[in-house]
Design a protein around this motif. Structure first.
Motif, mmCIF file in Angstrom:
data_model
loop_
_atom_site.group_PDB
_atom_site.id
_atom_site.type_symbol
_atom_site.label_atom_id
_atom_site.label_comp_id
_atom_site.label_asym_id
_atom_site.label_seq_id
_atom_site.Cartn_x
_atom_site.Cartn_y
_atom_site.Cartn_z
ATOM 1 N N CYS A 16 -10.581 30.187 65.710
ATOM 2 C CA CYS A 16 -10.356 29.684 64.360
ATOM 3 C C CYS A 16 -10.086 30.836 63.404
ATOM 4 O O CYS A 16 -10.800 31.842 63.396
ATOM 5 C CB CYS A 16 -11.568 28.882 63.885
ATOM 6 S SG CYS A 16 -11.440 28.326 62.162
ATOM 7 N N ASN A 23 -12.149 27.453 70.052
ATOM 8 C CA ASN A 23 -11.851 26.029 70.114
ATOM 9 C C ASN A 23 -11.036 25.734 71.363
ATOM 10 O O ASN A 23 -10.077 26.444 71.664
ATOM 11 C CB ASN A 23 -11.004 25.611 68.903
ATOM 12 C CG ASN A 23 -11.790 25.580 67.623
ATOM 13 O OD1 ASN A 23 -12.177 24.517 67.155
ATOM 14 N ND2 ASN A 23 -12.034 26.740 67.031
ATOM 15 N N CYS A 41 -10.365 23.002 63.118
ATOM 16 C CA CYS A 41 -11.406 23.698 63.871
ATOM 17 C C CYS A 41 -12.506 22.694 64.228
ATOM 18 O O CYS A 41 -12.921 21.886 63.398
ATOM 19 C CB CYS A 41 -11.990 24.838 63.030
ATOM 20 S SG CYS A 41 -13.397 25.671 63.813
ATOM 21 N N ASN A 48 -6.027 24.703 61.085
ATOM 22 C CA ASN A 48 -5.380 25.905 61.611
ATOM 23 C C ASN A 48 -3.966 25.550 62.038
ATOM 24 O O ASN A 48 -3.750 24.555 62.732
ATOM 25 C CB ASN A 48 -6.126 26.423 62.847
ATOM 26 C CG ASN A 48 -7.419 27.118 62.507
ATOM 27 O OD1 ASN A 48 -7.484 28.327 62.524
ATOM 28 N ND2 ASN A 48 -8.461 26.355 62.208
#
Length: 68
Positions: A16, A23, A41, A48
């Motif tokens: 992230c 992630n 995220c 993102n």
């Protein structure tokens, strides 16, 4: 980063751009070798922008993340 192929998608991950947490995500191989999309995220919920490119030499997708 290690990627695992699952049918038409490949399991991968990104860090992230806000909180730095890892992630898990899936890359849709049928969408091409260059992709861009927004994914939140899983920890801090910030969006993102993921830029994804397939690296033929390593046979993996490389993912970079920046905040939207």
């Amino acid at each position: 980063m290690e990627s695992v192929i699952l049918g038409q998608s490949m399991q991968s991950g990104f860090q992230c751009a806000s909180c730095g947490e890892w992630n898990e995500t899936s890359v849709d191989e049928s969408a091409g070798s260059r992709q861009s999309y927004v994914e939140d995220c899983q920890v801090c919920c910030k969006p993102n922008v993921l830029r994804i490119e397939y690296d033929r030499s390593s046979e993996e997708y490389l993912i970079t993340a920046v905040l939207e």
